[in-house]
Design a protein around this motif. Structure first.
Motif, PDB file in Angstrom:
ATOM      1  N   GLU A  32      52.573  32.023  51.899  1.00  0.00           N
ATOM      2  CA  GLU A  32      51.589  32.585  50.980  1.00  0.00           C
ATOM      3  C   GLU A  32      52.241  33.255  49.775  1.00  0.00           C
ATOM      4  O   GLU A  32      51.561  33.724  48.868  1.00  0.00           O
ATOM      5  CB  GLU A  32      50.724  33.619  51.706  1.00  0.00           C
ATOM      6  CG  GLU A  32      49.877  33.035  52.813  1.00  0.00           C
ATOM      7  CD  GLU A  32      48.980  34.079  53.436  1.00  0.00           C
ATOM      8  OE1 GLU A  32      49.225  35.262  53.208  1.00  0.00           O
ATOM      9  OE2 GLU A  32      48.033  33.705  54.123  1.00  0.00           O
ATOM     10  N   ALA A  33      53.556  33.337  49.753  1.00  0.00           N
ATOM     11  CA  ALA A  33      54.247  34.074  48.708  1.00  0.00           C
ATOM     12  C   ALA A  33      53.914  33.536  47.312  1.00  0.00           C
ATOM     13  O   ALA A  33      53.859  34.290  46.347  1.00  0.00           O
ATOM     14  CB  ALA A  33      55.752  34.033  48.938  1.00  0.00           C
ATOM     15  N   ALA A  34      53.681  32.235  47.204  1.00  0.00           N
ATOM     16  CA  ALA A  34      53.421  31.638  45.899  1.00  0.00           C
ATOM     17  C   ALA A  34      51.963  31.755  45.476  1.00  0.00           C
ATOM     18  O   ALA A  34      51.624  31.431  44.343  1.00  0.00           O
ATOM     19  CB  ALA A  34      53.839  30.168  45.920  1.00  0.00           C
ATOM     20  N   ALA A  35      51.079  32.205  46.372  1.00  0.00           N
ATOM     21  CA  ALA A  35      49.655  32.303  46.034  1.00  0.00           C
ATOM     22  C   ALA A  35      49.427  33.403  45.001  1.00  0.00           C
ATOM     23  O   ALA A  35      50.149  34.406  44.959  1.00  0.00           O
ATOM     24  CB  ALA A  35      48.845  32.594  47.297  1.00  0.00           C
ATOM     25  N   ALA A  36      48.417  33.211  44.156  1.00  0.00           N
ATOM     26  CA  ALA A  36      48.097  34.212  43.135  1.00  0.00           C
ATOM     27  C   ALA A  36      47.636  35.508  43.786  1.00  0.00           C
ATOM     28  O   ALA A  36      46.979  35.491  44.832  1.00  0.00           O
ATOM     29  CB  ALA A  36      47.010  33.667  42.219  1.00  0.00           C
ATOM     30  N   ASP A  37      47.990  36.627  43.190  1.00  0.00           N
ATOM     31  CA  ASP A  37      47.541  37.903  43.720  1.00  0.00           C
ATOM     32  C   ASP A  37      46.029  38.035  43.539  1.00  0.00           C
ATOM     33  O   ASP A  37      45.488  37.700  42.476  1.00  0.00           O
ATOM     34  CB  ASP A  37      48.227  39.068  42.989  1.00  0.00           C
ATOM     35  CG  ASP A  37      49.702  39.182  43.339  1.00  0.00           C
ATOM     36  OD1 ASP A  37      50.077  38.712  44.421  1.00  0.00           O
ATOM     37  OD2 ASP A  37      50.466  39.736  42.522  1.00  0.00           O
ATOM     38  N   PRO A  38      45.337  38.526  44.587  1.00  0.00           N
ATOM     39  CA  PRO A  38      43.881  38.706  44.460  1.00  0.00           C
ATOM     40  C   PRO A  38      43.569  39.783  43.425  1.00  0.00           C
ATOM     41  O   PRO A  38      44.301  40.768  43.286  1.00  0.00           O
ATOM     42  CB  PRO A  38      43.462  39.144  45.865  1.00  0.00           C
ATOM     43  CG  PRO A  38      44.703  39.698  46.488  1.00  0.00           C
ATOM     44  CD  PRO A  38      45.841  38.939  45.905  1.00  0.00           C
ATOM     45  N   ALA A  39      42.470  39.606  42.704  1.00  0.00           N
ATOM     46  CA  ALA A  39      42.136  40.564  41.637  1.00  0.00           C
ATOM     47  C   ALA A  39      40.656  40.491  41.297  1.00  0.00           C
ATOM     48  O   ALA A  39      39.978  39.498  41.558  1.00  0.00           O
ATOM     49  CB  ALA A  39      42.968  40.280  40.390  1.00  0.00           C
ATOM     50  N   VAL A  40      40.156  41.582  40.717  1.00  0.00           N
ATOM     51  CA  VAL A  40      38.797  41.661  40.180  1.00  0.00           C
ATOM     52  C   VAL A  40      38.901  42.238  38.777  1.00  0.00           C
ATOM     53  O   VAL A  40      39.671  43.178  38.536  1.00  0.00           O
ATOM     54  CB  VAL A  40      37.897  42.560  41.046  1.00  0.00           C
ATOM     55  CG1 VAL A  40      36.556  42.805  40.369  1.00  0.00           C
ATOM     56  CG2 VAL A  40      37.660  41.930  42.403  1.00  0.00           C
ATOM     57  N   SER A  41      38.162  41.675  37.840  1.00  0.00           N
ATOM     58  CA  SER A  41      38.205  42.190  36.471  1.00  0.00           C
ATOM     59  C   SER A  41      37.647  43.609  36.432  1.00  0.00           C
ATOM     60  O   SER A  41      36.689  43.932  37.142  1.00  0.00           O
ATOM     61  CB  SER A  41      37.401  41.280  35.538  1.00  0.00           C
ATOM     62  OG  SER A  41      36.045  41.234  35.943  1.00  0.00           O
ATOM     63  N   PRO A  42      38.234  44.507  35.647  1.00  0.00           N
ATOM     64  CA  PRO A  42      37.770  45.895  35.596  1.00  0.00           C
ATOM     65  C   PRO A  42      36.470  46.032  34.808  1.00  0.00           C
ATOM     66  O   PRO A  42      36.106  45.176  33.997  1.00  0.00           O
ATOM     67  CB  PRO A  42      38.917  46.612  34.886  1.00  0.00           C
ATOM     68  CG  PRO A  42      39.521  45.553  34.012  1.00  0.00           C
ATOM     69  CD  PRO A  42      39.401  44.267  34.775  1.00  0.00           C
ATOM     70  N   ILE A  43      35.772  47.150  35.050  1.00  0.00           N
ATOM     71  CA  ILE A  43      34.593  47.500  34.249  1.00  0.00           C
ATOM     72  C   ILE A  43      35.105  48.216  33.004  1.00  0.00           C
ATOM     73  O   ILE A  43      35.934  49.132  33.110  1.00  0.00           O
ATOM     74  CB  ILE A  43      33.636  48.411  35.034  1.00  0.00           C
ATOM     75  CG1 ILE A  43      33.144  47.698  36.292  1.00  0.00           C
ATOM     76  CG2 ILE A  43      32.461  48.831  34.167  1.00  0.00           C
ATOM     77  CD1 ILE A  43      32.287  48.561  37.198  1.00  0.00           C
ATOM     78  N   PRO A  44      34.670  47.827  31.829  1.00  0.00           N
ATOM     79  CA  PRO A  44      35.171  48.457  30.599  1.00  0.00           C
ATOM     80  C   PRO A  44      34.989  49.973  30.600  1.00  0.00           C
ATOM     81  O   PRO A  44      33.964  50.492  31.041  1.00  0.00           O
ATOM     82  CB  PRO A  44      34.316  47.799  29.500  1.00  0.00           C
ATOM     83  CG  PRO A  44      33.906  46.487  30.082  1.00  0.00           C
ATOM     84  CD  PRO A  44      33.704  46.738  31.535  1.00  0.00           C
ATOM     85  N   VAL A  45      36.013  50.657  30.133  1.00  0.00           N
ATOM     86  CA  VAL A  45      35.958  52.116  30.031  1.00  0.00           C
ATOM     87  C   VAL A  45      34.817  52.518  29.088  1.00  0.00           C
ATOM     88  O   VAL A  45      34.606  51.904  28.039  1.00  0.00           O
ATOM     89  CB  VAL A  45      37.302  52.665  29.501  1.00  0.00           C
ATOM     90  CG1 VAL A  45      37.206  54.163  29.217  1.00  0.00           C
ATOM     91  CG2 VAL A  45      38.411  52.377  30.490  1.00  0.00           C
ATOM     92  N   GLY A  46      34.067  53.533  29.494  1.00  0.00           N
ATOM     93  CA  GLY A  46      32.953  54.022  28.680  1.00  0.00           C
ATOM     94  C   GLY A  46      31.618  53.378  29.015  1.00  0.00           C
ATOM     95  O   GLY A  46      30.577  53.799  28.479  1.00  0.00           O
TER      96      GLY A  46
ATOM     97  N   VAL B  79      31.994  55.161  33.236  1.00  0.00           N
ATOM     98  CA  VAL B  79      33.334  54.769  33.674  1.00  0.00           C
ATOM     99  C   VAL B  79      34.373  55.494  32.831  1.00  0.00           C
ATOM    100  O   VAL B  79      34.373  55.389  31.600  1.00  0.00           O
ATOM    101  CB  VAL B  79      33.532  53.245  33.567  1.00  0.00           C
ATOM    102  CG1 VAL B  79      34.952  52.855  33.986  1.00  0.00           C
ATOM    103  CG2 VAL B  79      32.512  52.523  34.431  1.00  0.00           C
ATOM    104  N   GLY B  80      35.262  56.249  33.513  1.00  0.00           N
ATOM    105  CA  GLY B  80      36.284  57.010  32.810  1.00  0.00           C
ATOM    106  C   GLY B  80      37.502  56.190  32.453  1.00  0.00           C
ATOM    107  O   GLY B  80      37.595  54.991  32.765  1.00  0.00           O
ATOM    108  N   ALA B  81      38.472  56.850  31.813  1.00  0.00           N
ATOM    109  CA  ALA B  81      39.671  56.167  31.337  1.00  0.00           C
ATOM    110  C   ALA B  81      40.490  55.574  32.474  1.00  0.00           C
ATOM    111  O   ALA B  81      41.223  54.601  32.281  1.00  0.00           O
ATOM    112  CB  ALA B  81      40.528  57.141  30.527  1.00  0.00           C
ATOM    113  N   ASP B  82      40.387  56.155  33.677  1.00  0.00           N
ATOM    114  CA  ASP B  82      41.144  55.633  34.819  1.00  0.00           C
ATOM    115  C   ASP B  82      40.377  54.567  35.591  1.00  0.00           C
ATOM    116  O   ASP B  82      40.823  54.107  36.652  1.00  0.00           O
ATOM    117  CB  ASP B  82      41.534  56.774  35.768  1.00  0.00           C
ATOM    118  CG  ASP B  82      40.318  57.481  36.363  1.00  0.00           C
ATOM    119  OD1 ASP B  82      39.173  57.189  35.926  1.00  0.00           O
ATOM    120  OD2 ASP B  82      40.514  58.321  37.259  1.00  0.00           O
ATOM    121  N   GLY B  83      39.213  54.183  35.085  1.00  0.00           N
ATOM    122  CA  GLY B  83      38.411  53.155  35.743  1.00  0.00           C
ATOM    123  C   GLY B  83      37.475  53.685  36.802  1.00  0.00           C
ATOM    124  O   GLY B  83      36.714  52.920  37.398  1.00  0.00           O
ATOM    125  N   THR B  84      37.492  55.007  37.075  1.00  0.00           N
ATOM    126  CA  THR B  84      36.632  55.604  38.093  1.00  0.00           C
ATOM    127  C   THR B  84      35.316  56.067  37.469  1.00  0.00           C
ATOM    128  O   THR B  84      35.327  56.805  36.472  1.00  0.00           O
ATOM    129  CB  THR B  84      37.325  56.815  38.746  1.00  0.00           C
ATOM    130  OG1 THR B  84      38.521  56.375  39.371  1.00  0.00           O
ATOM    131  CG2 THR B  84      36.423  57.465  39.776  1.00  0.00           C
TER     132      THR B  84
END
Length: 312
Positions: free
Chosen positions: A83-97, A120-125
Motif C-alpha cells: 500500500e506504500a504507493a497508494a495516494a494518501d487519503p484526503a478531504v478538501s478543506p472548508i474555506p476559512v471564513g 471557520v477559523g484560520a486553523d480550519g476549526t
C-alpha cells in the motif's frame, strides 16, 4: 623351513573384506540411531524437502495459545507494504471564513434570547460566535449543540459540543466572543440542534423546577450551509466475506454509501478494508484510534468504525 599358510596376499584380502563389512554395518546402524521411531520426516509444502516433527505437538492448541497471549497487547494497525504507493487519503478543506450557520435563538416564553453564527477559523476549526444575549431568568443560562435534540423540560445529561455559559442570573455578564466546536471535525453539520439550558449550580427550594440545574429551556434546529467538499476515499460495500462479516449502515447517506461498520467476531482489519474497497491506510485514516491485536491484526468485536470521510 618356513611354512606358508596360503597364497601371497590372501591374508590382506581377508582383512580388507572384514573391514569393509564392518564399515557397511556401522553406517547402516548409524542411520537408524540418528532418527527415533517417532521422528518421521514431514514434507514442507512447496519445497519437496522434509522437516522433523516434534512428537506430541498440537499445532491447533499452539496457535490458540499464541492468540490468547497476543490479545492482551493491542497495537496500532500497520498497512501492508504493497500500500506504500497508494495516494494518501484526503478531504478538501472548508474555506476559512465560511459561515456555516447563523440564526437568532429565543426561548418559548421569550425569557432568553441571543444570536449565534458558526464560522471557520484560520486553523480550519469551526467556532460559534455569540452576541446580543439577554435573559430575565434568575439563573445563569448555557447553550450547546447536540446531534439528537431533547425536549423542553428534559434534564440534560450530556453537554454536547461547544458547551458555553452565556451569562445571566445573579452574576450576569456578557457572552464570550466565541467557542471552538469539535476540533476533530471540520464539518459540524452532524449536529442537529442548538439547546439552551439552566446552568444553575444546585437546586433550591425557592427555585422553580422548570429552571433547575440542567433543565432544557429551548431547543432549535440548526440549518447548516457547508460548501461542497471532495475526497479520494469512496467506501463501497462489497458484501460480507471471511473475516469481514459485520453489519454496515448508511446512516441516512444521500447516495446510500456506507458510513459506519460494526465489527464482528474474527474480523481482520485487512479483510474489512478490502470489503469496502479501501486500503488499510484509508481505514486507519478514517479511524485514527482503531486498535488491533495478533499478528493477523484482528479487530475488537462490536467496535463501530467510521466510513464517512467527511465525519472523521
Amino acid at each position: 623351513m618356513q611354512q606358508r599358510d596360503g597364497a601371497p596376499g590372501s591374508g590382506r584380502r581377508l582383512v580388507g573384506a572384514v573391514v569393509l563389512a564392518g564399515v557397511l554395518v556401522a553406517t547402516t546402524a548409524g542411520c537408524a540411531l540418528l532418527r527415533g521411531p517417532d521422528e518421521v520426516p514431514a514434507p514442507l509444502h512447496g519445497t519437496g524437502t522434509a522437516a522433523p516433527r516434534t512428537p506430541g505437538a498440537d499445532p491447533t492448541a499452539s496457535a490458540e495459545a499464541r492468540r490468547i497471549a497476543e490479545s492482551a497487547s493491542p497495537r496500532t494497525p500497520t498497512a501492508v507494504p504493497t500500500e506504500a504507493a497508494a495516494a494518501d487519503p484526503a478531504v478538501s478543506p472548508i474555506p476559512v471564513g465560511s459561515v456555516l450557520s447563523e440564526a437568532d435563538v429565543v426561548s418559548p416564553k421569550g425569557s432568553v434570547r441571543f444570536h449565534y453564527r458558526v464560522v471557520v477559523g484560520a486553523d480550519g476549526t469551526p467556532s460559534a460566535q455569540w452576541s446580543s444575549f439577554a435573559s430575565t431568568l434568575p439563573v445563569p443560562v448555557a447553550t450547546t449543540f447536540l446531534e439528537t435534540p431533547p425536549a423542553v423540560g428534559d434534564g440534560l445529561t450530556w453537554h454536547g459540543v461547544g458547551d458555553t455559559t452565556l451569562g445571566g442570573g445573579p452574576a450576569a455578564g456578557a457572552a464570550p466572543a466565541s467557542t471552538a466546536l469539535d476540533p476533530g471535525r471540520a464539518d459540524p453539520s452532524w449536529l442537529g440542534a442548538i439547546v439552551v439550558y439552566s446552568a444553575a449550580e444546585s437546586a433550591s427550594p425557592d427555585l422553580p423546577v422548570e429552571i433547575g440545574p440542567g433543565k432544557v429551556l429551548a431547543v432549535q434546529p440548526v440549518r447548516w450551509s457547508v460548501p461542497t467538499r471532495t475526497t479520494n476515499v469512496h467506501p463501497v460495500d462489497g458484501g460480507a466475506r471471511p473475516n469481514a462479516t459485520g453489519k454496515a449502515s448508511s446512516d441516512g447517506s444521500a447516495d446510500g454509501a456506507p458510513t459506519a461498520y460494526r465489527i464482528a467476531s474474527e474480523d481482520l482489519i485487512g479483510s474489512v478494508a478490502s470489503r469496502f474497497g479501501l486500503s488499510v491506510k484509508d481505514l486507519v485514516w478514517l479511524n485514527p484510534d482503531v486498535t488491533v491485536y495478533g499478528d493477523q491484526q484482528y479487530l475488537y468485536e462490536d467496535t463501530v468504525l467510521n466510513l464517512d470521510p467527511f465525519r472523521r
